[in-house]
Design a protein around this motif. Sequence first.
Motif, PDB file in Angstrom:
ATOM      1  N   LYS A   1      -0.989  -8.513  -7.316  1.00 40.73           N
ATOM      2  CA  LYS A   1      -1.235  -8.447  -5.878  1.00 40.73           C
ATOM      3  C   LYS A   1       0.084  -8.509  -5.110  1.00 40.73           C
ATOM      4  O   LYS A   1       0.302  -7.739  -4.169  1.00 40.73           O
ATOM      5  N   LEU A   2       0.979  -9.417  -5.505  1.00 40.45           N
ATOM      6  CA  LEU A   2       2.272  -9.537  -4.837  1.00 40.45           C
ATOM      7  C   LEU A   2       3.104  -8.266  -5.007  1.00 40.45           C
ATOM      8  O   LEU A   2       3.744  -7.801  -4.065  1.00 40.45           O
ATOM      9  N   VAL A   3       3.088  -7.709  -6.210  1.00 45.84           N
ATOM     10  CA  VAL A   3       3.837  -6.472  -6.450  1.00 45.84           C
ATOM     11  C   VAL A   3       3.290  -5.346  -5.595  1.00 45.84           C
ATOM     12  O   VAL A   3       4.048  -4.578  -4.989  1.00 45.84           O
ATOM     13  N   GLU A   4       1.983  -5.242  -5.526  1.00 46.21           N
ATOM     14  CA  GLU A   4       1.344  -4.194  -4.728  1.00 46.21           C
ATOM     15  C   GLU A   4       1.708  -4.342  -3.248  1.00 46.21           C
ATOM     16  O   GLU A   4       2.051  -3.357  -2.585  1.00 46.21           O
ATOM     17  N   GLU A   5       1.649  -5.579  -2.733  1.00 41.48           N
ATOM     18  CA  GLU A   5       2.010  -5.820  -1.335  1.00 41.48           C
ATOM     19  C   GLU A   5       3.478  -5.478  -1.088  1.00 41.48           C
ATOM     20  O   GLU A   5       3.818  -4.863  -0.084  1.00 41.48           O
ATOM     21  N   SER A   6       4.330  -5.885  -2.014  1.00 38.69           N
ATOM     22  CA  SER A   6       5.762  -5.618  -1.881  1.00 38.69           C
ATOM     23  C   SER A   6       6.047  -4.120  -1.893  1.00 38.69           C
ATOM     24  O   SER A   6       6.844  -3.620  -1.082  1.00 38.69           O
ATOM     25  N   GLU A   7       5.404  -3.398  -2.793  1.00 38.87           N
ATOM     26  CA  GLU A   7       5.594  -1.950  -2.862  1.00 38.87           C
ATOM     27  C   GLU A   7       5.078  -1.274  -1.598  1.00 38.87           C
ATOM     28  O   GLU A   7       5.694  -0.321  -1.105  1.00 38.87           O
ATOM     29  N   SER A   8       3.987  -1.769  -1.057  1.00 39.97           N
ATOM     30  CA  SER A   8       3.430  -1.207   0.162  1.00 39.97           C
ATOM     31  C   SER A   8       4.396  -1.416   1.336  1.00 39.97           C
ATOM     32  O   SER A   8       4.645  -0.493   2.122  1.00 39.97           O
ATOM     33  N   LYS A   9       4.937  -2.621   1.450  1.00 46.43           N
ATOM     34  CA  LYS A   9       5.900  -2.906   2.522  1.00 46.43           C
ATOM     35  C   LYS A   9       7.152  -2.049   2.360  1.00 46.43           C
ATOM     36  O   LYS A   9       7.681  -1.530   3.343  1.00 46.43           O
ATOM     37  N   GLU A  10       7.615  -1.910   1.137  1.00 47.78           N
ATOM     38  CA  GLU A  10       8.812  -1.111   0.871  1.00 47.78           C
ATOM     39  C   GLU A  10       8.572   0.347   1.231  1.00 47.78           C
ATOM     40  O   GLU A  10       9.424   0.991   1.856  1.00 47.78           O
ATOM     41  N   LYS A  11       7.410   0.866   0.884  1.00 44.44           N
ATOM     42  CA  LYS A  11       7.081   2.255   1.195  1.00 44.44           C
ATOM     43  C   LYS A  11       7.014   2.460   2.702  1.00 44.44           C
ATOM     44  O   LYS A  11       7.539   3.446   3.231  1.00 44.44           O
ATOM     45  N   SER A  12       6.387   1.531   3.405  1.00 46.48           N
ATOM     46  CA  SER A  12       6.272   1.614   4.855  1.00 46.48           C
ATOM     47  C   SER A  12       7.649   1.557   5.508  1.00 46.48           C
ATOM     48  O   SER A  12       7.948   2.341   6.421  1.00 46.48           O
ATOM     49  N   ALA A  13       8.491   0.653   5.041  1.00 44.03           N
ATOM     50  CA  ALA A  13       9.842   0.533   5.596  1.00 44.03           C
ATOM     51  C   ALA A  13      10.647   1.797   5.326  1.00 44.03           C
ATOM     52  O   ALA A  13      11.369   2.283   6.207  1.00 44.03           O
ATOM     53  N   ARG A  14      10.522   2.353   4.123  1.00 46.43           N
ATOM     54  CA  ARG A  14      11.247   3.576   3.776  1.00 46.43           C
ATOM     55  C   ARG A  14      10.811   4.722   4.684  1.00 46.43           C
ATOM     56  O   ARG A  14      11.653   5.476   5.196  1.00 46.43           O
ATOM     57  N   GLU A  15       9.508   4.872   4.900  1.00 48.43           N
ATOM     58  CA  GLU A  15       8.998   5.938   5.766  1.00 48.43           C
ATOM     59  C   GLU A  15       9.498   5.769   7.194  1.00 48.43           C
ATOM     60  O   GLU A  15       9.881   6.743   7.846  1.00 48.43           O
TER      61      GLU A  15
END
Length: 102
Positions: A51-65
């Motif tokens: 769950k933490l990895v998924e949240e972190s990846e989601s935040k990273e993707k959003s920030a990158r976009e």
Amino acid sequence: MAAEEIDVIKHLIDVEHEASGVLLEAQKKADALINEARTKADEEFHKSYSKLVEESESKEKSARESIIQKHNSEIENYRENLKSSAKTEDAFNSFMNTILFA
């Protein structure tokens, strides 16, 4: 008396053997409980970790976009600014002449 002592010793050996069996059975149950608890803890850990990895990846993707959009917007603004700026060859040539030949 020797027979009584032998019977007592035999009885004590039987009690010790029975206690050993009870202890072995208790150890097996304890091991099973420990393994069950370990398995449950591992499952909970992996679930939380995923769950933490998924949240972190989601935040990273959003920030990158967001960064990519900002970058593209800034580049486009710069291009528009360059296109809209006045270009006067005469002024440029005059400036270059004063720098190079003055």
